[in-house]
Design a protein around this motif. Structure first.
Motif, PDB file in Angstrom:
ATOM      1  N   ASP A 107       0.646  -1.199  -0.024  1.00 25.06           N
ATOM      2  CA  ASP A 107       0.020  -0.099  -0.093  1.00 25.06           C
ATOM      3  C   ASP A 107       0.849   1.128   0.139  1.00 25.06           C
ATOM      4  OD1 ASP A 107      -2.462  -1.559   0.081  1.00 25.06           O
ATOM      5  OD2 ASP A 107      -2.402  -1.626   2.297  1.00 25.06           O
ATOM      6  N   GLY A 108       1.832   1.194  -0.791  1.00 20.63           N
ATOM      7  CA  GLY A 108       2.911   2.333  -1.037  1.00 20.63           C
ATOM      8  C   GLY A 108       3.921   2.525   0.161  1.00 20.63           C
ATOM      9  N   TRP A 109       3.900   1.662   1.004  1.00 19.28           N
ATOM     10  CA  TRP A 109       5.178   2.183   2.091  1.00 19.28           C
ATOM     11  C   TRP A 109       5.880   0.621   2.259  1.00 19.28           C
ATOM     12  CZ3 TRP A 109       5.315   6.409   4.171  1.00 19.28           C
ATOM     13  CH2 TRP A 109       4.143   7.314   4.238  1.00 19.28           C
ATOM     14  N   ASN A 110       7.068   1.093   2.778  1.00 19.63           N
ATOM     15  CA  ASN A 110       8.301   0.067   2.492  1.00 19.63           C
ATOM     16  C   ASN A 110       8.850  -0.645   3.870  1.00 19.63           C
ATOM     17  OD1 ASN A 110       9.040  -0.119  -0.790  1.00 19.63           O
ATOM     18  ND2 ASN A 110       8.181   1.938   0.041  1.00 19.63           N
ATOM     19  N   GLY A 111       9.310  -1.909   3.808  1.00 18.80           N
ATOM     20  CA  GLY A 111       9.994  -2.543   4.558  1.00 18.80           C
ATOM     21  C   GLY A 111      11.404  -2.835   3.965  1.00 18.80           C
ATOM     22  N   ASP A 112      12.623  -2.868   4.609  1.00 19.01           N
ATOM     23  CA  ASP A 112      13.884  -3.385   4.098  1.00 19.01           C
ATOM     24  C   ASP A 112      14.667  -3.927   5.233  1.00 19.01           C
ATOM     25  OD1 ASP A 112      16.150  -3.656   2.377  1.00 19.01           O
ATOM     26  OD2 ASP A 112      16.646  -1.553   2.331  1.00 19.01           O
ATOM     27  N   SER A 113      15.117  -5.142   4.964  1.00 21.96           N
ATOM     28  CA  SER A 113      15.837  -6.095   5.969  1.00 21.96           C
ATOM     29  C   SER A 113      16.864  -6.940   5.472  1.00 21.96           C
ATOM     30  CB  SER A 113      14.902  -6.882   6.860  1.00 21.96           C
ATOM     31  OG  SER A 113      15.379  -7.465   8.023  1.00 21.96           O
ATOM     32  N   ALA A 114      17.806  -7.301   6.205  1.00 25.51           N
ATOM     33  CA  ALA A 114      18.781  -8.440   5.597  1.00 25.51           C
ATOM     34  C   ALA A 114      19.289  -9.243   6.752  1.00 25.51           C
ATOM     35  CB  ALA A 114      20.025  -7.654   4.904  1.00 25.51           C
ATOM     36  N   ILE A 115      19.755 -10.532   6.575  1.00 21.76           N
ATOM     37  CA  ILE A 115      20.227 -11.166   7.524  1.00 21.76           C
ATOM     38  C   ILE A 115      21.553 -12.135   6.744  1.00 21.76           C
ATOM     39  CG2 ILE A 115      18.078 -11.916   8.731  1.00 21.76           C
ATOM     40  CD1 ILE A 115      17.768 -14.343   7.295  1.00 21.76           C
ATOM     41  N   HIS A 249      17.847  -3.887   9.655  1.00 23.22           N
ATOM     42  CA  HIS A 249      16.337  -3.862  10.017  1.00 23.22           C
ATOM     43  C   HIS A 249      15.827  -2.360   9.763  1.00 23.22           C
ATOM     44  CE1 HIS A 249      15.165  -7.260  11.830  1.00 23.22           C
ATOM     45  NE2 HIS A 249      16.061  -7.380  12.666  1.00 23.22           N
ATOM     46  N   THR A 250      14.446  -2.150   9.453  1.00 17.65           N
ATOM     47  CA  THR A 250      13.825  -0.919   9.336  1.00 17.65           C
ATOM     48  C   THR A 250      13.398  -0.517  10.951  1.00 17.65           C
ATOM     49  OG1 THR A 250      13.322  -1.282   6.967  1.00 17.65           O
ATOM     50  CG2 THR A 250      12.007   0.131   8.273  1.00 17.65           C
ATOM     51  N   VAL A 251      13.473   0.430  11.207  1.00 20.24           N
ATOM     52  CA  VAL A 251      13.179   0.997  12.543  1.00 20.24           C
ATOM     53  C   VAL A 251      12.284   2.339  12.637  1.00 20.24           C
ATOM     54  CG1 VAL A 251      15.413   2.055  13.283  1.00 20.24           C
ATOM     55  CG2 VAL A 251      14.091   1.379  15.100  1.00 20.24           C
ATOM     56  N   ALA A 252      11.518   2.572  13.530  1.00 21.99           N
ATOM     57  CA  ALA A 252      10.570   3.740  13.749  1.00 21.99           C
ATOM     58  C   ALA A 252      11.008   4.233  14.903  1.00 21.99           C
ATOM     59  CB  ALA A 252       9.113   3.307  13.424  1.00 21.99           C
ATOM     60  N   LEU A 253      11.102   5.560  15.157  1.00 22.38           N
ATOM     61  CA  LEU A 253      11.268   6.240  16.452  1.00 22.38           C
ATOM     62  C   LEU A 253       9.892   6.844  16.840  1.00 22.38           C
ATOM     63  CD1 LEU A 253      12.894   7.272  18.953  1.00 22.38           C
ATOM     64  CD2 LEU A 253      13.615   9.221  17.440  1.00 22.38           C
ATOM     65  N   THR A 254       9.208   6.189  17.953  1.00 25.37           N
ATOM     66  CA  THR A 254       7.878   6.632  18.084  1.00 25.37           C
ATOM     67  C   THR A 254       7.870   7.510  19.301  1.00 25.37           C
ATOM     68  OG1 THR A 254       6.922   4.526  19.753  1.00 25.37           O
ATOM     69  CG2 THR A 254       6.956   4.237  17.354  1.00 25.37           C
TER      70      THR A 254
END
Length: 282
Positions: A107-115, A249-254
């Motif tokens: 829905d137009g929003w993104n995630g990005d991660s790696a292991i 990791h993708t992180v948000a500061l809430t």
């Protein structure tokens, strides 16, 4: 975004962060599925096909395919390949150090991660490579835990660098922190400014307001960090042939703390262990 020539971070609203969590969870679940598929004899192309099917079945779009010129769902980088390895007919072998980088847009929003995983399990890998992988993963969480309201973006790179430097001193090894490739802001596009280096930069960097959303991704080598791009014009490999590890990791500061959007538990266990505030919005 900049103000008077200086970069700024665009903060996200709580509802936008919740939407990013949907994309982040799909990304994290894709990687968790792939963990169970990595074994000797499997090709990187097979992993790529599994990931695309999983993301599309989950209502998302593989956002790597939205990068001009890139047609795959994953980047699969093996041994001396640092990042951007192209999936294909390469057959994995026990002991290979495999980085899997994955992203999804929902829905137009993104995630990005790696292991990064050792094929066949850590017991199959070279002990120095296994330790490198742990050092890199630990530095990721150090960087994530350093994100704070109205902090300096340098706090993150400094925490990553300090974690790697401390482990290098303890191990008596000179780990290389890759400087040519960095993390980034993320939101309605996978890659947004500003960049997030994995080391301290001179001077002040942008402030990190509540609502900051970043993809933090240390890349560390067992030898010198010097690297080059292979003839495929995507894959980045070490000049000296030493192995590399990559975690993201993708992180948000809430308003409540930190929410690791691509971690299945939101990052609660790792953040709590480091004394960082865990702040999910759900």
């Amino acid at each position: 975004m900049s103000l008077f020539g200086r970069e700024r971070i665009r903060p996200r609203t709580p509802d936008q962060i919740r939407a990013m969590r949907v994309a982040g969870l799909l990304t994290g679940r894709t990687l968790e599925m792939l963990r169970g598929e990595v074994r000797a004899g499997v090709t990187t192309g097979k992993l790529d096909a599994l990931a695309e099917d999983f993301i599309r079945s989950g209502g998302g779009v593989p956002n790597f395919q939205l990068v001009p010129g890139y047609v795959n769902t994953l980047c699969t980088s093996v041994n001396d390949e640092i990042v951007h390895g192209i999936p294909g007919d390469r057959v994995l072998r026990d002991g290979d150090l495999l980085s899997i980088d994955c992203g999804a847009e929902v829905d137009g929003w993104n995630g990005d991660s790696a292991i990064t995983l050792v094929v066949g399990g850590d017991e199959a890998g070279d002990p120095a490579a296994v330790r490198l992988n742990d050092v890199t993963r630990r530095s990721l969480w150090a960087g994530l835990a350093a994100l704070r309201p109205d902090g300096d973006l340098n706090d993150i790179g400094g925490a990553v660098e300090d974690s790697i430097t401390d482990d290098a001193r303890d191990d008596g090894v000179d780990y290389g922190i890759v400087q040519d490739y960095t993390g980034h802001a993320i939101g309605e596009h996978m890659h947004l400014p500003p960049n997030v280096p994995n080391y301290r930069e001179p001077g002040r960097r942008p402030r990190t307001p509540v609502g900051t959303t970043l993809a933090i991704e240390p890349m560390v080598t067992l030898g010198d960090q010097a690297n080059h791009v292979l003839p495929d014009e995507w894959t980045v490999a070490t000049d000296d042939g030493a192995v590399a590890s990559h975690w993201e990791h993708t992180v948000a500061l809430t308003e409540l703390g930190l929410w690791v959007l691509t971690a299945l538990d939101g990052g609660e266990a790792e953040l709590t262990a480091r004394g960082a505030p865990f702040g999910p919005l759900d």
